[in-house]
Motif scaffolding. Structure first.
Motif, PDB file in Angstrom:
ATOM      1  N   GLY A 109       0.791  -1.180  -0.082  1.00 53.07           N
ATOM      2  CA  GLY A 109       0.072  -0.034  -0.067  1.00 53.07           C
ATOM      3  C   GLY A 109       0.906   1.242   0.008  1.00 53.07           C
ATOM      4  N   GLN A 110       2.136   1.135   0.015  1.00 53.84           N
ATOM      5  CA  GLN A 110       2.946   2.158  -0.149  1.00 53.84           C
ATOM      6  C   GLN A 110       2.842   3.076  -1.606  1.00 53.84           C
ATOM      7  OE1 GLN A 110       6.838   1.021   1.231  1.00 53.84           O
ATOM      8  NE2 GLN A 110       6.226   0.714   3.240  1.00 53.84           N
ATOM      9  N   PRO A 111       3.438   4.293  -1.428  1.00 58.23           N
ATOM     10  CA  PRO A 111       3.431   4.910  -2.804  1.00 58.23           C
ATOM     11  C   PRO A 111       4.582   4.172  -3.630  1.00 58.23           C
ATOM     12  CG  PRO A 111       4.113   6.534  -1.193  1.00 58.23           C
ATOM     13  CD  PRO A 111       3.447   5.124  -0.469  1.00 58.23           C
ATOM     14  N   TRP A 112       4.883   4.627  -5.016  1.00 61.83           N
ATOM     15  CA  TRP A 112       6.043   4.181  -5.572  1.00 61.83           C
ATOM     16  C   TRP A 112       7.287   4.857  -4.960  1.00 61.83           C
ATOM     17  CZ3 TRP A 112       6.016   0.417  -8.991  1.00 61.83           C
ATOM     18  CH2 TRP A 112       4.952   0.173  -9.503  1.00 61.83           C
ATOM     19  N   HIS A 113       8.625   4.049  -4.965  1.00 60.54           N
ATOM     20  CA  HIS A 113       9.529   4.644  -4.381  1.00 60.54           C
ATOM     21  C   HIS A 113      10.782   3.574  -4.804  1.00 60.54           C
ATOM     22  CE1 HIS A 113       8.081   1.441  -1.645  1.00 60.54           C
ATOM     23  NE2 HIS A 113       9.355   1.147  -1.564  1.00 60.54           N
ATOM     24  N   LEU A 114      12.193   4.216  -4.664  1.00 61.66           N
ATOM     25  CA  LEU A 114      13.234   3.551  -5.518  1.00 61.66           C
ATOM     26  C   LEU A 114      13.502   2.338  -4.490  1.00 61.66           C
ATOM     27  CD1 LEU A 114      15.526   6.067  -6.579  1.00 61.66           C
ATOM     28  CD2 LEU A 114      14.375   4.322  -7.986  1.00 61.66           C
ATOM     29  N   HIS A 115      13.989   1.144  -4.930  1.00 62.94           N
ATOM     30  CA  HIS A 115      14.547   0.133  -4.296  1.00 62.94           C
ATOM     31  C   HIS A 115      15.794  -0.241  -5.104  1.00 62.94           C
ATOM     32  CE1 HIS A 115      11.777  -2.236  -1.488  1.00 62.94           C
ATOM     33  NE2 HIS A 115      11.105  -1.230  -2.030  1.00 62.94           N
ATOM     34  N   PHE A 116      16.738  -0.895  -4.678  1.00 67.10           N
ATOM     35  CA  PHE A 116      17.993  -1.168  -5.365  1.00 67.10           C
ATOM     36  C   PHE A 116      18.343  -2.713  -5.160  1.00 67.10           C
ATOM     37  CE2 PHE A 116      18.177   3.303  -4.496  1.00 67.10           C
ATOM     38  CZ  PHE A 116      18.634   3.716  -5.629  1.00 67.10           C
ATOM     39  N   HIS A 117      18.365  -3.292  -6.354  1.00 65.86           N
ATOM     40  CA  HIS A 117      18.520  -4.718  -6.218  1.00 65.86           C
ATOM     41  C   HIS A 117      20.100  -4.972  -6.976  1.00 65.86           C
ATOM     42  CE1 HIS A 117      14.635  -5.633  -4.683  1.00 65.86           C
ATOM     43  NE2 HIS A 117      14.302  -4.563  -5.526  1.00 65.86           N
ATOM     44  N   GLY A 118      20.746  -5.949  -6.664  1.00 64.91           N
ATOM     45  CA  GLY A 118      21.573  -6.317  -7.397  1.00 64.91           C
ATOM     46  C   GLY A 118      21.652  -7.902  -7.846  1.00 64.91           C
ATOM     47  N   ASP A 119      22.598  -8.115  -8.735  1.00 68.34           N
ATOM     48  CA  ASP A 119      22.938  -9.614  -9.076  1.00 68.34           C
ATOM     49  C   ASP A 119      22.921 -10.737  -7.849  1.00 68.34           C
ATOM     50  OD1 ASP A 119      23.539 -11.740 -10.326  1.00 68.34           O
ATOM     51  OD2 ASP A 119      24.831 -11.108 -11.809  1.00 68.34           O
ATOM     52  N   ARG A 120      21.773 -11.467  -7.893  1.00 69.03           N
ATOM     53  CA  ARG A 120      21.737 -12.499  -6.583  1.00 69.03           C
ATOM     54  C   ARG A 120      22.994 -13.439  -6.958  1.00 69.03           C
ATOM     55  NH1 ARG A 120      19.293 -12.630  -2.376  1.00 69.03           N
ATOM     56  NH2 ARG A 120      18.568 -14.590  -2.614  1.00 69.03           N
ATOM     57  N   ARG A 121      23.493 -13.524  -8.042  1.00 74.68           N
ATOM     58  CA  ARG A 121      24.984 -14.550  -8.227  1.00 74.68           C
ATOM     59  C   ARG A 121      26.064 -13.738  -7.583  1.00 74.68           C
ATOM     60  NH1 ARG A 121      24.401 -15.043 -14.440  1.00 74.68           N
ATOM     61  NH2 ARG A 121      23.760 -12.693 -13.903  1.00 74.68           N
ATOM     62  N   ALA A 122      25.899 -12.343  -7.264  1.00 77.06           N
ATOM     63  CA  ALA A 122      26.994 -11.490  -6.926  1.00 77.06           C
ATOM     64  C   ALA A 122      26.920 -11.412  -5.290  1.00 77.06           C
ATOM     65  CB  ALA A 122      27.292 -10.123  -7.496  1.00 77.06           C
ATOM     66  N   ASP A 123      25.713 -11.590  -4.881  1.00 82.24           N
ATOM     67  CA  ASP A 123      25.270 -11.619  -3.322  1.00 82.24           C
ATOM     68  C   ASP A 123      24.055 -12.169  -2.866  1.00 82.24           C
ATOM     69  OD1 ASP A 123      24.776 -10.423  -1.143  1.00 82.24           O
ATOM     70  OD2 ASP A 123      23.483  -8.573  -1.767  1.00 82.24           O
ATOM     71  N   ALA A 124      24.234 -13.367  -2.499  1.00 88.89           N
ATOM     72  CA  ALA A 124      23.545 -14.263  -1.683  1.00 88.89           C
ATOM     73  C   ALA A 124      22.650 -13.595  -0.582  1.00 88.89           C
ATOM     74  CB  ALA A 124      24.244 -15.527  -1.361  1.00 88.89           C
ATOM     75  N   SER A 125      23.210 -12.771  -0.015  1.00 91.48           N
ATOM     76  CA  SER A 125      22.252 -11.970   1.019  1.00 91.48           C
ATOM     77  C   SER A 125      21.055 -11.169   0.595  1.00 91.48           C
ATOM     78  CB  SER A 125      23.228 -10.901   1.806  1.00 91.48           C
ATOM     79  OG  SER A 125      23.281  -9.965   1.087  1.00 91.48           O
ATOM     80  N   GLY A 126      21.025 -10.843  -0.716  1.00 89.81           N
ATOM     81  CA  GLY A 126      20.186 -10.035  -1.316  1.00 89.81           C
ATOM     82  C   GLY A 126      20.108  -8.526  -0.680  1.00 89.81           C
ATOM     83  N   TRP A 127      20.910  -8.186   0.046  1.00 89.95           N
ATOM     84  CA  TRP A 127      21.084  -6.784   0.964  1.00 89.95           C
ATOM     85  C   TRP A 127      22.094  -5.939   0.520  1.00 89.95           C
ATOM     86  CZ3 TRP A 127      17.368  -4.249   3.084  1.00 89.95           C
ATOM     87  CH2 TRP A 127      16.136  -5.337   3.765  1.00 89.95           C
ATOM     88  N   GLY A 128      23.236  -6.439  -0.371  1.00 87.61           N
ATOM     89  CA  GLY A 128      24.326  -5.620  -0.553  1.00 87.61           C
ATOM     90  C   GLY A 128      24.062  -4.526  -1.562  1.00 87.61           C
ATOM     91  N   ALA A 129      23.188  -4.575  -2.674  1.00 88.78           N
ATOM     92  CA  ALA A 129      23.027  -3.377  -3.346  1.00 88.78           C
ATOM     93  C   ALA A 129      21.989  -2.367  -2.576  1.00 88.78           C
ATOM     94  CB  ALA A 129      22.213  -4.070  -4.568  1.00 88.78           C
TER      95      ALA A 129
END
Length: 190
Positions: A109-129
């Motif tokens: 329900g939030q308005p549009w906002h920026l997220h930053f995703h990286g390559d899952r192969r480069a970051d198994a945590s999913g939080w690096g980017a």
């Protein structure tokens, strides 16, 4: 003081990852990275600080989280030492390493906002980017000096100062109280 709701969340995640997943000192005592079960619990608590429905870390991602925490800690240390060029270089290396790509997202329900995703192969945590972009946003703002390392003796946990006046120097109220109590005892002896 806020950096923006999404940035606040990912910067809090990065701070807590460093505090949970890097060895050193904490509140006057030696701090070792906890064992597997306690570490997973601490990592889960860290990602919940994002304020969004985040995937809870599993045992397979622990090494990626540990690696991310080790890579992020120097940013806080360089800012604390007022070596902003080095902090920026480390942050740029994080952006490269985690291949941060912006995406507009809307969820919960939030308005549009920026997220930053990286390559899952480069970051198994999913939080690096996301953490890298959060740090880059802070360092690229007038609030770059709001990151730091606890000023209490025998504590090297990190903090993000979101106070109005920007004068925070401790990772926790416990450390601030320890320093105040020691100063009070010193004055009493004098």
């Amino acid at each position: 003081m806020t950096f923006g709701s999404h940035v606040d969340g990912v910067v809090a995640v990065g701070r807590e990852l460093v505090n949970v997943a890097t060895p050193g000192e904490r509140q006057g005592r030696s701090y070792d990275v906890p064992g597997p079960a306690q570490l997973l619990s601490g990592l889960a608590d860290a990602v919940r600080l994002s304020g969004r429905d985040a995937r809870v870390p599993d045992a397979g991602a622990v090494e990626a989280f540990l690696d991310l925490a080790r890579r992020v800690r120097p940013v806080y240390e360089f800012v604390e030492a007022r070596e902003m060029d080095q902090a920026a270089e480390v942050t740029n290396a994080l952006l490269d390493r985690y291949a941060a790509r912006p995406r507009l997202e809307s969820h919960g329900g939030q308005p549009w906002h920026l997220h930053f995703h990286g390559d899952r192969r480069a970051d198994a945590s999913g939080w690096g980017a996301a953490v890298a972009m959060g740090l880059a946003t802070v360092l690229g703002s007038e609030y770059a000096d709001r990151l730091g390392v606890c000023a209490a003796p025998a504590c090297d946990r990190v903090f993000v100062d979101v106070s109005r006046n920007g004068l925070r120097r401790f990772c926790s109220e416990a450390c601030q109280s320890r320093v105040k109590a020691a100063a009070h005892r010193a004055r009493q002896r004098a």
